[in-house]
Design an enzyme around this catalytic site. Structure first.
Site, PDB file in Angstrom:
ATOM      1  N   SER A 135     -30.045   4.504 -45.741  1.00  0.00           N
ATOM      2  CA  SER A 135     -31.224   3.797 -46.240  1.00  0.00           C
ATOM      3  C   SER A 135     -31.829   4.490 -47.456  1.00  0.00           C
ATOM      4  O   SER A 135     -31.630   5.691 -47.679  1.00  0.00           O
ATOM      5  CB  SER A 135     -32.294   3.718 -45.147  1.00  0.00           C
ATOM      6  OG  SER A 135     -31.783   3.092 -43.998  1.00  0.00           O
TER       7      SER A 135
HETATM    8  N1  SAH Z   1     -29.571   5.936 -40.002  1.00  0.00           N
HETATM    9  C1  SAH Z   1     -28.391   5.889 -40.835  1.00  0.00           C
HETATM   10  C2  SAH Z   1     -28.148   4.554 -41.489  1.00  0.00           C
HETATM   11  C3  SAH Z   1     -27.784   3.532 -40.504  1.00  0.00           C
HETATM   12  S1  SAH Z   1     -26.867   2.130 -41.052  1.00  0.00           S
HETATM   13  C4  SAH Z   1     -28.402   6.981 -41.877  1.00  0.00           C
HETATM   14  O1  SAH Z   1     -29.370   7.754 -41.967  1.00  0.00           O
HETATM   15  O2  SAH Z   1     -27.407   7.077 -42.606  1.00  0.00           O
HETATM   16  C5  SAH Z   1     -26.830   1.352 -39.446  1.00  0.00           C
HETATM   17  C6  SAH Z   1     -25.876   1.985 -38.486  1.00  0.00           C
HETATM   18  O3  SAH Z   1     -26.075   1.350 -37.230  1.00  0.00           O
HETATM   19  C7  SAH Z   1     -24.414   1.792 -38.852  1.00  0.00           C
HETATM   20  O4  SAH Z   1     -23.747   3.014 -38.885  1.00  0.00           O
HETATM   21  C8  SAH Z   1     -23.888   0.903 -37.719  1.00  0.00           C
HETATM   22  O5  SAH Z   1     -22.539   1.154 -37.386  1.00  0.00           O
HETATM   23  C9  SAH Z   1     -24.827   1.269 -36.584  1.00  0.00           C
HETATM   24  N2  SAH Z   1     -24.930   0.293 -35.493  1.00  0.00           N
HETATM   25  C10 SAH Z   1     -25.039  -1.061 -35.562  1.00  0.00           C
HETATM   26  N3  SAH Z   1     -25.138  -1.584 -34.323  1.00  0.00           N
HETATM   27  C11 SAH Z   1     -25.092  -0.538 -33.455  1.00  0.00           C
HETATM   28  C12 SAH Z   1     -25.159  -0.429 -32.028  1.00  0.00           C
HETATM   29  N4  SAH Z   1     -25.289  -1.495 -31.230  1.00  0.00           N
HETATM   30  N5  SAH Z   1     -25.091   0.803 -31.481  1.00  0.00           N
HETATM   31  C13 SAH Z   1     -24.971   1.908 -32.265  1.00  0.00           C
HETATM   32  N6  SAH Z   1     -24.902   1.877 -33.616  1.00  0.00           N
HETATM   33  C14 SAH Z   1     -24.969   0.659 -34.198  1.00  0.00           C
END
Ligand code: SAH
Length: 221
Positions: free
Chosen positions: A65
């Protein structure tokens, strides 16, 4: 010149121009954002943009993000030193590192094994031993270590996953983007006994939360 002085100067500029110029005022959040090396969490091909004012690709169609959004979500969690925090969506591990800098323990859940592995390696490399990366469907929360003083979801949910509300401690805060796939509202929920207060904060755009309480995986390609 080694990379670090350059990145460190860029990072201080990021805090001054992107956070202090906006509405980030919590000194613990500002400190963490000054300390955590965001460039270590960004793929090499985008590293020169690590301190720019926007999100960046991290592989698997996912993104790290915008720094301001990381700071805002962290500030909304109102973390205390003793708090145990749950993050859903480890991605690069950057948000988890910022949380780990402020709180006592951080559990973070990722559904992609390769992202979870890479994040673990970077977090370990930084010596952040209070972050625990778990593989699985984070839309169900992580009941083993509940309750949590704070839960942050860094992917967009179609509605509030009920298990996350249930896994909040008394007085606990949940920060989560809720809405459609195209755009969401960042919401903060606070538990008061069996009641919950909800604040709508600001429009945001996140990648989708998949899984049982997110969007169905088949619907998401
Ligand atoms: N917080 C992260 C950015 C997240 S992007 C950072 O600092 O880089 C969103 C993430 O959520 C992705 O890696 C995606 O694979 C994960 N995601 C989506 N649905 C999910 C679920 N049900 N359980 C765990 N992770 C999930």
């Amino acid at each position: 010149m080694s990379e670090e002085p350059y990145f460190s100067a860029e990072r201080q500029r990021m805090v001054d121009e992107q956070l202090l110029e906006r509405d980030i005022v919590d000194p613990r959040v500002l400190d963490a954002m000054r300390m955590v090396p965001r460039h270590s969490f960004v793929p090499i091909e985008h590293r020169h943009l690590a301190y720019a004012d926007g999100p960046l690709p991290i592989g698997r169609g996912q993104t790290i993000s915008q720094p301001y959004i990381v700071a805002l979500m962290t500030q909304l969690l109102e973390l205390k030193r003793d708090d145990t925090v749950l993050e859903i969506g480890t991605g690069s591990g950057y948000q988890a590192a910022v949380l780990a800098y402020i709180a006592k323990e951080v559990h973070t859940v990722e559904r992609y094994a390769d992202l979870a592995r890479l994040a673990t390696r970077v977090l370990d490399g930084l010596g952040l031993s209070n972050v625990h990366v778990h593989m699985g469907d984070g839309s169900r929360g992580l009941v083993e270590f509940a309750p949590y003083a704070a839960i942050v979801v860094t992917a967009a949910a179609p509605s509030i996953p009920k298990p996350l509300l249930e896994q909040l401690a008394e007085g606990g805060r949940l920060v989560i983007p809720v809405g459609s796939r195209g755009g969401q509202i960042l919401e903060r929920w606070r538990r008061c006994g069996s009641e919950y207060d909800r604040d709508a904060i600001t429009p945001v755009a996140f990648v989708p939360l998949r899984g049982q309480f997110g969007w169905d995986a088949d619907d998401m390609c």
